[in-house]
Design an enzyme around this catalytic site. Structure first.
Site, PDB file in Angstrom:
ATOM      1  N   CYS A 103       0.860  -1.183   0.000  1.00 12.10           N
ATOM      2  CA  CYS A 103       0.000   0.000   0.000  1.00 12.10           C
ATOM      3  C   CYS A 103       0.896   1.231   0.000  1.00 12.10           C
ATOM      4  CB  CYS A 103      -0.891  -0.007   1.246  1.00 12.10           C
ATOM      5  SG  CYS A 103      -2.034   1.382   1.321  1.00 12.10           S
ATOM      6  N   HIS A 145      -9.119  -3.838  -2.281  1.00 13.02           N
ATOM      7  CA  HIS A 145      -8.167  -3.051  -1.475  1.00 13.02           C
ATOM      8  C   HIS A 145      -8.515  -1.561  -1.550  1.00 13.02           C
ATOM      9  CE1 HIS A 145      -3.833  -2.181  -0.148  1.00 13.02           C
ATOM     10  NE2 HIS A 145      -4.273  -1.002  -0.565  1.00 13.02           N
ATOM     11  N   GLU A 146      -8.801  -1.073  -2.763  1.00  9.48           N
ATOM     12  CA  GLU A 146      -9.073   0.369  -2.916  1.00  9.48           C
ATOM     13  C   GLU A 146     -10.418   0.752  -2.301  1.00  9.48           C
ATOM     14  OE1 GLU A 146      -6.587   2.060  -3.559  1.00  9.48           O
ATOM     15  OE2 GLU A 146      -5.413   0.414  -4.357  1.00  9.48           O
ATOM     16  N   HIS A 149     -10.205   1.373   1.326  1.00 12.15           N
ATOM     17  CA  HIS A 149      -9.701   2.698   1.717  1.00 12.15           C
ATOM     18  C   HIS A 149     -10.851   3.689   1.897  1.00 12.15           C
ATOM     19  CE1 HIS A 149      -5.336   2.488   1.695  1.00 12.15           C
ATOM     20  NE2 HIS A 149      -5.314   1.898   0.515  1.00 12.15           N
TER      21      HIS A 149
HETATM   22 NI    NI Z   1      -3.608   1.011  -0.291  1.00  7.96          NI
END
Ligand code: NI
Length: 193
Positions: A103, A145-146, A149
């Protein structure tokens, strides 16, 4: 275009829930996306979410380059550089896969994370068009993953086995110990996003 500063783990902006964008075609959204692309490419990442550049908005960019697939792979494994506004996903199957993630907000660190290996995601393109795509393997991983966030979740918070958290430089040694648990192809999935 402007290179943006990337927030690092520990900054509260990374733990907040990002706001829904009312108008995906708004000029300020387009400008943010241009700057995010420049910032991600400069940092050699494969994904970036707006909270990582201190903008609490539901905007992500990502790519799953074809050159990552050594044995061909399914079409749904790959994605060109894509900007998505107000993205959502749901799993197509319950199957989870363990794969290495990095990341840009946690530089120098890699960890093995369980993610759905087959998802459908939706969102709006910067031109306002709604899209729905199937994604598998690394493509599915980077999208999950995004989107995490946008909900204040960093990959270590998803980890079920913190012994699979490593400095990048140690990973080679580490892999010898972890090989019984991580799949062989997961070794490739360590690009920061
Ligand atoms: Ni990330």
């Amino acid at each position: 275009m402007t290179l943006l500063k990337i927030a690092r783990m520990g900054h509260p902006v990374l733990l907040q829930t990002a706001e829904v964008i009312a108008d995906p075609t708004a000029r300020n959204v387009g400008r943010l996306l241009e700057d995010m692309v420049e910032t991600m490419e400069d940092a050699a990442g494969v994904g970036l979410a707006a909270p990582q550049v201190y903008e609490g908005k539901r905007v992500i960019i990502f790519k799953s380059p074809r050159e990552r697939g050594e044995d061909g792979g399914a079409e749904s494994d790959f994605s060109p550089l894509t900007a998505l506004i107000n993205p959502e996903f749901e799993p197509v199957q319950d199957e989870l896969a363990l794969g290495w993630e990095g990341c840009l907000s946690i530089p120098g660190i890699t960890g093995a994370v369980l993610r759905y290996s087959h998802i459908v995601y939706r969102g709006y393109l910067p031109n306002g068009e709604e899209v729905e795509r199937e994604a598998t393997n690394f493509h599915a991983r980077v999208v999950q993953h995004e989107i995490d966030h946008l909900d204040g979740v960093l990959f270590p918070m998803r980890m079920t086995d913190l012994s699979l958290l490593s400095f990048n430089e140690e990973l080679k040694v580490f892999m010898e110990h972890a090989s019984a648990q991580a799949t062989a192809d997961a070794n490739e999935e360590n690009l920061p996003s």
